[in-house]
Design an enzyme around this catalytic site. Structure first.
Site, PDB file in Angstrom:
ATOM      1  N   GLY A 138      11.699  -5.806   4.919  1.00 37.24           N
ATOM      2  CA  GLY A 138      10.892  -6.756   4.169  1.00 37.24           C
ATOM      3  C   GLY A 138      11.684  -7.965   3.723  1.00 37.24           C
ATOM      4  O   GLY A 138      12.542  -8.495   4.435  1.00 37.24           O
ATOM      5  N   CYS A 139      11.428  -8.408   2.480  1.00 37.14           N
ATOM      6  CA  CYS A 139      12.005  -9.656   1.992  1.00 37.14           C
ATOM      7  C   CYS A 139      13.523  -9.637   1.946  1.00 37.14           C
ATOM      8  O   CYS A 139      14.155 -10.698   1.964  1.00 37.14           O
ATOM      9  CB  CYS A 139      11.459  -9.966   0.600  1.00 37.14           C
ATOM     10  SG  CYS A 139       9.686 -10.340   0.561  1.00 37.14           S
ATOM     11  N   VAL A 140      14.127  -8.464   1.855  1.00 37.09           N
ATOM     12  CA  VAL A 140      15.583  -8.390   1.756  1.00 37.09           C
ATOM     13  C   VAL A 140      16.275  -8.591   3.103  1.00 37.09           C
ATOM     14  O   VAL A 140      17.492  -8.762   3.163  1.00 37.09           O
ATOM     15  CB  VAL A 140      16.007  -7.038   1.130  1.00 37.09           C
ATOM     16  CG1 VAL A 140      15.979  -5.914   2.162  1.00 37.09           C
ATOM     17  CG2 VAL A 140      17.370  -7.129   0.471  1.00 37.09           C
ATOM     18  N   ALA A 141      15.528  -8.595   4.194  1.00 32.17           N
ATOM     19  CA  ALA A 141      16.135  -8.533   5.527  1.00 32.17           C
ATOM     20  C   ALA A 141      16.902  -9.787   5.916  1.00 32.17           C
ATOM     21  O   ALA A 141      17.801  -9.714   6.757  1.00 32.17           O
ATOM     22  CB  ALA A 141      15.066  -8.234   6.576  1.00 32.17           C
TER      23      ALA A 141
END
Length: 350
Positions: A138-141
Site C-alpha cells: 500500500g502507501c508505504v511501498a
C-alpha cells in the site's frame, strides 16, 4: 552507498477538479435526494484541489465488477508505467538495457503476467532482467521499495535497479457504498505512477545516497488500514485511529533511527513525507515538532494530485530534488506509512 540517480512521476490522463469528483461520488453513492453535507465536508477536508483518473468520469458506471475494473488497471498501468520508467532512465542517463533489477509495486490491481513482465519488451529491457512484483504494501511501498532496492544493491554494487509504482486508486471506488471510509477515500486518492533509478556503489551517479533504512510493524494495528476483498473489488478499510497510531509510535521510531547514526531531528534538512491526508500530516508535524514549512512540498502534492498511495512519496522526492535540493552533505529523511500498520524510514545523504 546506493545513489538515487533519478525520479520521474507520471499522472493518469484525465484531470478533474475536486468539485466535479465530489458531484460524481454523490451521484454514485448517495440515494436520490439524500443530504450530501457530510460528503461535501469530507471532500473539502481532504484539502485536495485536483486529481487524475484512469478513465473519464462517465465511464466508471460501466465497470460492472472487479474483473472489468482490473482489465482497465492492466490496460492503463502498462503505458503509464512505461512512461514513468522511460522518463526516469532518460533523466539518469541510462538505457533500458542497463537495468539489472525491476521492482514493481501496486495495491490497486493485479496481473499475471505482472505489469513489470509486460514492460520488458515494450521498453527494451534485457530478457535476463531480474523482476520483483510486490503487492500489499500500500502507501508505504514507495519508501519500502527504495529500501529494498538499497538492500539489493549492497550485494550488487555494479548494478542498476529501478522501482516502479503504479496506483490507479479510482478503479477501487465502491459505488453504492455510503460508508464514511469509502467517502473519505473517494475524496483523497488519485491515480498516478512514479519510477526511481538507483545505482550501486561502483556505478558513477549523482543524487542523494541511501545511508540506511528501517521497517517497523506496530502490533495490534492490522485493522486500521487495508482492503476487504469482495466480489466488487477492493473495499477500503480506513479507521479513524490512524492519526493516533502515528502520534503514539512515529516519534520514537524516528528518534531511535536517527540516534543510531549520530543524528537528531534538528540535523534533517529535508523531510520527504508521504501525503497520507491532512489529519495524518498534522499528526506527523505535531509529534515530530517539525519547523514551519518542513512539509510544504508534501502539502502541495496532496493539493495538486491527491494521495497516490505508494507513488505519492516518490512524487514528493522528485519535487524535493527539483525544487528544494538540500545543501550537499546534509541528511534527509524519507518516510511513509501503510497497511500493517507500519512505517518505513529511509535516511538520505545529499
Amino acid at each position: 552507498m546506493t545513489r538515487i540517480a533519478a525520479v520521474h512521476g507520471a499522472l493518469a490522463p484525465h484531470q478533474h477538479s475536486q468539485h466535479d469528483l465530489t458531484d460524481t461520488v454523490a451521484r454514485s453513492c448517495l440515494p436520490a435526494g439524500a443530504d450530501r453535507r457530510v460528503l461535501d465536508r469530507l471532500h473539502r477536508g481532504a484539502r485536495v484541489t485536483t486529481r487524475h483518473t484512469a478513465l473519464p468520469l462517465d465511464r466508471y458506471g460501466a465497470l460492472e465488477d472487479f474483473g472489468a475494473a482490473n482489465d482497465v488497471f492492466i490496460e492503463t498501468a502498462v503505458p503509464l508505467g512505461a512512461e514513468a520508467v522511460a522518463g526516469a532512465l532518460d533523466a539518469a542517463g541510462f538505457s533500458p538495457r542497463d537495468v539489472d533489477l525491476l521492482m514493481f509495486t501496486s495495491v490497486t490491481g493485479i496481473a499475471a503476467p505482472s505489469v513489470d513482465a509486460r514492460l520488458v519488451g515494450r521498453l527494451g529491457l534485457r530478457p535476463d532482467v531480474k523482476r520483483v512484483p510486490v503487492f500489499g504494501l500500500g502507501c508505504v511501498a514507495g519508501a519500502a521499495g527504495i529500501a529494498r532496492l538499497h538492500d539489493y544493491l549492497l550485494g550488487h554494487p555494479d548494478d542498476i535497479a529501478v522501482l516502479l509504482s503504479v496506483e490507479l486508486c479510482s478503479l477501487t471506488f465502491q459505488r453504492d457504498d455510503p460508508s464514511t471510509a469509502n467517502l473519505v477515500a473517494s475524496g483523497l486518492f488519485g491515480d498516478g505512477a512514479a519510477a526511481v533509478v538507483a545505482c550501486g556503489a561502483r556505478r558513477r551517479a549523482t543524487g542523494p545516497a541511501v545511508v540506511s533504512t528501517r521497517s517497523h510493524l506496530y502490533p495490534g494495528t492490522e485493522h486500521v488500514m487495508g482492503w476487504d476483498i469482495t466480489g466488487s473489488g477492493f473495499r477500503i478499510v480506513l479507521d479513524a485511529s490512524v492519526p493516533d497510531v502515528v502520534r503514539k509510535n512515529l516519534a520514537e521510531d524516528v528518534d531511535g533511527f536517527l540516534a543510531g547514526h549520530g543524528l537528531g531531528r534538528e540535523d534533517i534538512t529535508a523531510w520527504v513525507c508521504h501525503p497520507g491526508g491532512p489529519k495524518v500530516l498534522e499528526a506527523i508535524e505535531e509529534v515530530l515538532a517539525l519547523p514551519p514549512g518542513a512539509l510544504d512540498l508534501t502539502w502541495r502534492s496532496l493539493a495538486a494530485v491527491g494521495n497516490l498511495s505508494s507513488s505519492s512519496v516518490l512524487h514528493v522526492l522528485r519535487d524535493t530534488l527539483a525544487q528544494r535540493p538540500p545543501p550537499a552533505g546534509t541528511a534527509g529523511l524519507l518516510l511513509a506509512m501503510g497497511p500493517g500498520f507500519c512505517s518505513e524510514l529511509v535516511l538520505l545523504r545529499w
